[in-house]
Design a protein around this motif. Structure first.
Motif, short mmCIF file in Angstrom:
data_model
loop_
_atom_site.label_atom_id
_atom_site.label_comp_id
_atom_site.label_asym_id
_atom_site.label_seq_id
_atom_site.Cartn_x
_atom_site.Cartn_y
_atom_site.Cartn_z
N GLU A 8 10.25 -0.30 9.33
CA GLU A 8 11.39 -0.55 8.45
C GLU A 8 11.08 -1.67 7.45
O GLU A 8 11.57 -1.67 6.32
CB GLU A 8 12.61 -0.91 9.30
CG GLU A 8 13.92 -1.03 8.53
CD GLU A 8 14.15 -2.43 7.99
OE1 GLU A 8 14.84 -2.56 6.97
OE2 GLU A 8 13.62 -3.39 8.57
N ALA A 9 10.22 -2.61 7.85
CA ALA A 9 9.86 -3.73 6.99
C ALA A 9 8.92 -3.33 5.85
O ALA A 9 8.69 -4.12 4.94
CB ALA A 9 9.21 -4.83 7.82
N GLY A 10 8.37 -2.13 5.91
CA GLY A 10 7.47 -1.68 4.85
C GLY A 10 6.00 -1.74 5.19
O GLY A 10 5.15 -1.48 4.34
N VAL A 11 5.69 -2.10 6.42
CA VAL A 11 4.30 -2.12 6.88
C VAL A 11 3.80 -0.68 6.99
O VAL A 11 4.56 0.23 7.31
CB VAL A 11 4.22 -2.83 8.26
CG1 VAL A 11 2.85 -2.67 8.89
CG2 VAL A 11 4.59 -4.29 8.10
N GLN A 12 2.50 -0.45 6.73
CA GLN A 12 1.95 0.90 6.82
C GLN A 12 1.07 1.13 8.05
O GLN A 12 0.75 2.27 8.38
CB GLN A 12 1.17 1.26 5.56
CG GLN A 12 2.06 1.44 4.36
CD GLN A 12 1.40 2.21 3.24
OE1 GLN A 12 0.45 2.98 3.44
NE2 GLN A 12 1.88 2.01 2.03
N ALA A 25 -1.37 -13.73 -0.62
CA ALA A 25 -1.10 -12.30 -0.68
C ALA A 25 -1.03 -11.81 -2.12
O ALA A 25 -1.54 -10.73 -2.44
CB ALA A 25 0.21 -11.99 0.05
N LYS A 26 -0.41 -12.60 -3.00
CA LYS A 26 -0.32 -12.19 -4.40
C LYS A 26 -1.69 -12.17 -5.07
O LYS A 26 -1.99 -11.28 -5.86
CB LYS A 26 0.63 -13.14 -5.16
CG LYS A 26 2.11 -12.89 -4.87
CD LYS A 26 2.97 -13.87 -5.64
CE LYS A 26 4.45 -13.57 -5.45
NZ LYS A 26 4.86 -12.32 -6.11
N GLY A 50 9.52 -10.83 10.24
CA GLY A 50 10.05 -11.42 9.02
C GLY A 50 8.97 -11.71 8.00
O GLY A 50 9.14 -11.44 6.81
N ARG A 51 7.85 -12.24 8.47
CA ARG A 51 6.74 -12.50 7.55
C ARG A 51 6.15 -11.19 7.03
O ARG A 51 5.79 -11.10 5.85
CB ARG A 51 5.68 -13.34 8.24
CG ARG A 51 4.53 -13.80 7.34
CD ARG A 51 5.01 -14.68 6.19
NE ARG A 51 5.59 -15.92 6.63
CZ ARG A 51 4.91 -17.07 6.72
NH1 ARG A 51 3.62 -17.11 6.43
NH2 ARG A 51 5.54 -18.17 7.10
N ILE A 95 5.81 -10.12 3.02
CA ILE A 95 4.54 -9.75 2.40
C ILE A 95 4.58 -8.31 1.90
O ILE A 95 4.18 -8.02 0.76
CB ILE A 95 3.37 -9.97 3.38
CG1 ILE A 95 3.23 -11.46 3.71
CG2 ILE A 95 2.06 -9.43 2.79
CD1 ILE A 95 2.21 -11.76 4.81
N ALA A 96 5.04 -7.39 2.75
CA ALA A 96 5.04 -5.96 2.37
C ALA A 96 5.86 -5.72 1.10
O ALA A 96 5.49 -4.90 0.26
CB ALA A 96 5.57 -5.12 3.52
N HIS A 97 6.98 -6.43 0.96
CA HIS A 97 7.83 -6.24 -0.21
C HIS A 97 7.35 -7.03 -1.41
O HIS A 97 7.85 -6.82 -2.53
CB HIS A 97 9.27 -6.61 0.13
CG HIS A 97 9.96 -5.58 0.97
ND1 HIS A 97 10.77 -4.59 0.45
CD2 HIS A 97 9.94 -5.35 2.31
CE1 HIS A 97 11.22 -3.82 1.42
NE2 HIS A 97 10.74 -4.26 2.56
N GLY A 98 6.38 -7.93 -1.21
CA GLY A 98 5.90 -8.76 -2.31
C GLY A 98 4.56 -8.33 -2.88
O GLY A 98 4.06 -8.97 -3.80
N VAL A 99 3.97 -7.26 -2.32
CA VAL A 99 2.68 -6.77 -2.79
C VAL A 99 2.78 -5.28 -3.06
O VAL A 99 3.72 -4.61 -2.64
CB VAL A 99 1.55 -7.06 -1.77
CG1 VAL A 99 1.43 -8.57 -1.51
CG2 VAL A 99 1.77 -6.30 -0.46
N SER A 100 1.76 -4.76 -3.73
CA SER A 100 1.73 -3.32 -4.04
C SER A 100 0.78 -2.55 -3.12
O SER A 100 0.87 -1.33 -3.04
CB SER A 100 1.28 -3.12 -5.49
OG SER A 100 -0.04 -3.62 -5.69
N LYS A 101 -0.10 -3.25 -2.43
CA LYS A 101 -1.10 -2.59 -1.58
C LYS A 101 -0.52 -2.29 -0.19
O LYS A 101 0.37 -2.99 0.29
CB LYS A 101 -2.34 -3.48 -1.43
CG LYS A 101 -2.99 -3.93 -2.74
CD LYS A 101 -3.73 -2.80 -3.41
CE LYS A 101 -4.37 -3.26 -4.72
NZ LYS A 101 -5.42 -4.27 -4.54
#
Length: 296
Positions: A108-112, A34-35, A72-73, A77-83
């Motif tokens: 809530e997890a940051g998924v779009q 992901a990074k 959880g995954r 990922i959502a909080h560890g990337v900018s895209k």
């Protein structure tokens, strides 16, 4: 109070699609890949359920991974990337109230964008046999609940149908139209079996009010079609869920085979990061800067 809907931030997936930019999203399932993908020229990333199930649980993509595993995954990922992150949510992990819980949990997890399927539970990977779908009214109700459950219009609902394989393309297109009418933002007809089928999907779902997404799985049920050609056919997004899994597995197998045969990695033909580059990728520079400022 004004009822006017605020415009989407320019970096959201909705804003990218509204600008007409074609989205190529590689499949990610853990943070190293992901990074790396996040640093490259991709408008969005796609969290693959196949990859999460196999990497996290060591199990096939057959409905074994549950909400806690996947959400959880997705959060990590959502909080560890900018895209923007599009994330697989299988069939919603249960009944209609579970779908509401899943939509809110992913948002809530940051998924779009959340991908929901019309398969019976437990579901199976879309490029494997013996998949069965629920009745169309039940599938539509899933999408209606998902749309009603989200808190922001910038959280997109991806409605996937797996009807093509068992019931034919006519039924799959019918379901795509019904899902768009139910409020889905993106329509996903899984595993068309020729470029002509992709073309027909693009033609018959044009004007349905939703964007179209294509799933590119080389050596799967569908042919691989370039992003440029998919755009010509009327698609707005394409995912390559296996690109990291397939290449990473081959690289790991070859690296380990060389070590087993030679007792060393020196001279291995398999490309690899040196430790300096690996440290930089995972964020050690921030740790060192923190320690320089605060460590006694």
């Amino acid at each position: 109070m004004s009822n006017k809907i605020s415009p989407s931030p320019s970096g959201t997936l909705r804003a990218i699609l509204e600008r007409g930019e074609f989205v190529v999203a590689p499949g990610v399932f853990e943070m190293l890949g992901a990074k790396i993908a996040d640093r490259m020229d991709f408008p969005a990333l796609y969290m693959t359920g196949y990859g999460v199930s196999t990497s996290h649980l060591g199990q096939p993509d057959a409905g074994i991974a549950g909400f806690t595993d996947m959400q959880g995954r997705a959060r990590t990922i959502a909080h560890g990337v900018s895209k923007p992150l599009i994330a697989d949510a299988d069939t919603g992990f249960g009944g209609l109230i579970n779908i509401r819980h899943t939509v809110r949990g992913y948002e809530e997890a940051g998924v779009q964008a959340i991908q929901l399927e019309d398969q019976e539970s437990p579901k199976k990977c879309g490029h494997t046999p013996n998949r069965r779908v629920v009745a169309l009214p039940d599938a539509v109700r899933r999408i209606e609940v998902a749309v009603d459950s989200r808190r922001s219009r910038d959280f997109l609902i991806v409605a996937r149908t797996d009807a093509r394989t068992g019931l034919g393309l006519d039924e799959a297109i019918k379901r795509g139209k019904a899902f768009a009418k139910a409020g889905a933002d993106i329509i996903f007809v899984e595993s068309p079996e020729s470029e002509d089928e992709f073309q027909r999907i693009g033609q018959e779902l044009a004007g349905c009010g939703a964007w179209l997404i294509a799933n590119m799985v080389p050596t799967g049920r569908s042919p691989e079609i370039s992003a440029a050609r998919l755009k010509e056919l009327g698609f707005a997004l394409a995912i390559w869920p296996g690109v990291l899994m397939q290449s990473a597995c081959a690289a790991m197998e070859n690296a380990l085979a060389y070590l087993a045969a030679n007792g060393t990695t020196a001279g291995s033909p398999v490309p690899s990061y040196d430790m300096k580059k690996l440290h930089e990728l995972v964020g050690f520079e921030d740790v060192w800067a923190f320690e320089k400022r605060w460590a006694q």
